[in-house]
Scaffold this motif. Structure first.
Motif: not given
Length: 294
Positions: A182-189, A289-292
């Protein structure tokens, strides 16, 4: 067609991410032998002819939340439980702690039925003690079901899948056929780089760092990407880089190899290390950083 959402919850380091990966048959959530490896709600999708189960892997619930990052992770657990069809409560065979008790109390306050997964049964020295333990656990709550298993070996995983589908509501698929993350490649990296850091560095340092993917270009059979490793102090930066850049090269090589294995593409990965003081207790930094939520 059956389709539903299942939250995977438990105290830190009981094997929630390993269970998610085993259920969907591929690495979706990073795994390291340290608590707090999972920081986000991460979705994985199990496809079967009879339907689809969407799993939400949650951070380990913390009794104490002294910093903003810890509070975010606890909020992520609460958010995941707010609208699911079932909660999977994961515990470790042969070990019950005050943190397990705190998770159970939180689950009792929710509306979703709770299934108990007793993980790591492969590590039990005395297998005969499993049945009395299951009886003891069953007395603590009216569970929808109890399944002992090993996420590592896959032992009894099919029994859990059967229990899950027997409790999923009718409905259309939530994800297209073939999509299991459910997430994209940027998140995977960023997550893969952080996993390699957690595995390579000393006990405390991994909790003071995060990774931000800055650029990503996936053209044909080549992925070009760059990421920044953020730490809280200059001395941490020196440790991450290592002598003559050895540690940073080691982290980059390990993450690149796994990305190539996962994607089948050639990967060009560049890493930098930067300092953002006290980022784990800074709401502005956590948002960046994507936590909130933005």
């Amino acid at each position: 067609m059956l389709s539903g959402i299942v939250a995977i919850v438990g105290r830190p380091n009981v094997g929630k991410s390993s269970l998610l990966n085993a259920l969907v048959g591929r690495k979706i959530s990073i795994v390291a032998p340290k608590p707090q490896t999972t920081r986000h709600r991460i979705q994985g999708v199990l496809h079967r002819p009879q339907g689809q189960v969407v799993f939400v892997d949650t951070p380990g619930l913390h009794r104490k939340a002294p910093r903003a990052l810890n509070r975010y992770m606890n909020d992520a657990v609460s958010g995941a439980l707010s609208d699911v069809d079932l909660a999977l409560f994961v515990v470790e065979a042969g070990r019950w702690t005050d943190e397990d008790e705190a998770v159970l109390e939180k689950l009792k306050q929710g509306r979703a039925p709770v299934g108990l997964v007793v993980n790591k049964v492969d590590k039990l020295d005395n297998k005969a003690g499993l049945l009395p333990e299951l009886e003891k656990l069953s007395a603590m709550h009216s569970y929808a079901f109890i399944v002992p298993l090993s996420a590592k070996s896959g032992d009894n995983l099919d029994a859990l899948v059967r229990e899950l589908f027997s409790r999923m509501p009718e409905g259309p698929p939530l994800y297209p056929e073939g999509q299991i993350a459910g997430h994209d490649l940027r998140f995977t990296v960023s997550e893969l780089v952080r996993e390699k850091l957690m595995r390579a560095l000393a006990q405390e340092l991994p909790y003071a760092l995060t990774v931000e993917t800055e650029t990503l270009d996936h053209s044909g059979t080549i992925i070009r990407t760059s990421a920044v490793i953020w730490v809280e102090r200059d001395n941490q930066k020196k440790i991450v880089i290592g002598e003559d850049g050895a540690m940073l090269k080691r982290i980059g090589s390990a993450a690149r190899r796994e990305l190539e294995y996962m994607t089948g593409a050639k990967v060009v990965l560049k890493l930098w290390v930067k300092v953002k003081e006290n980022w784990t207790d800074d709401p502005q930094a956590l948002k960046r950083f994507g936590y909130l939520d933005n």
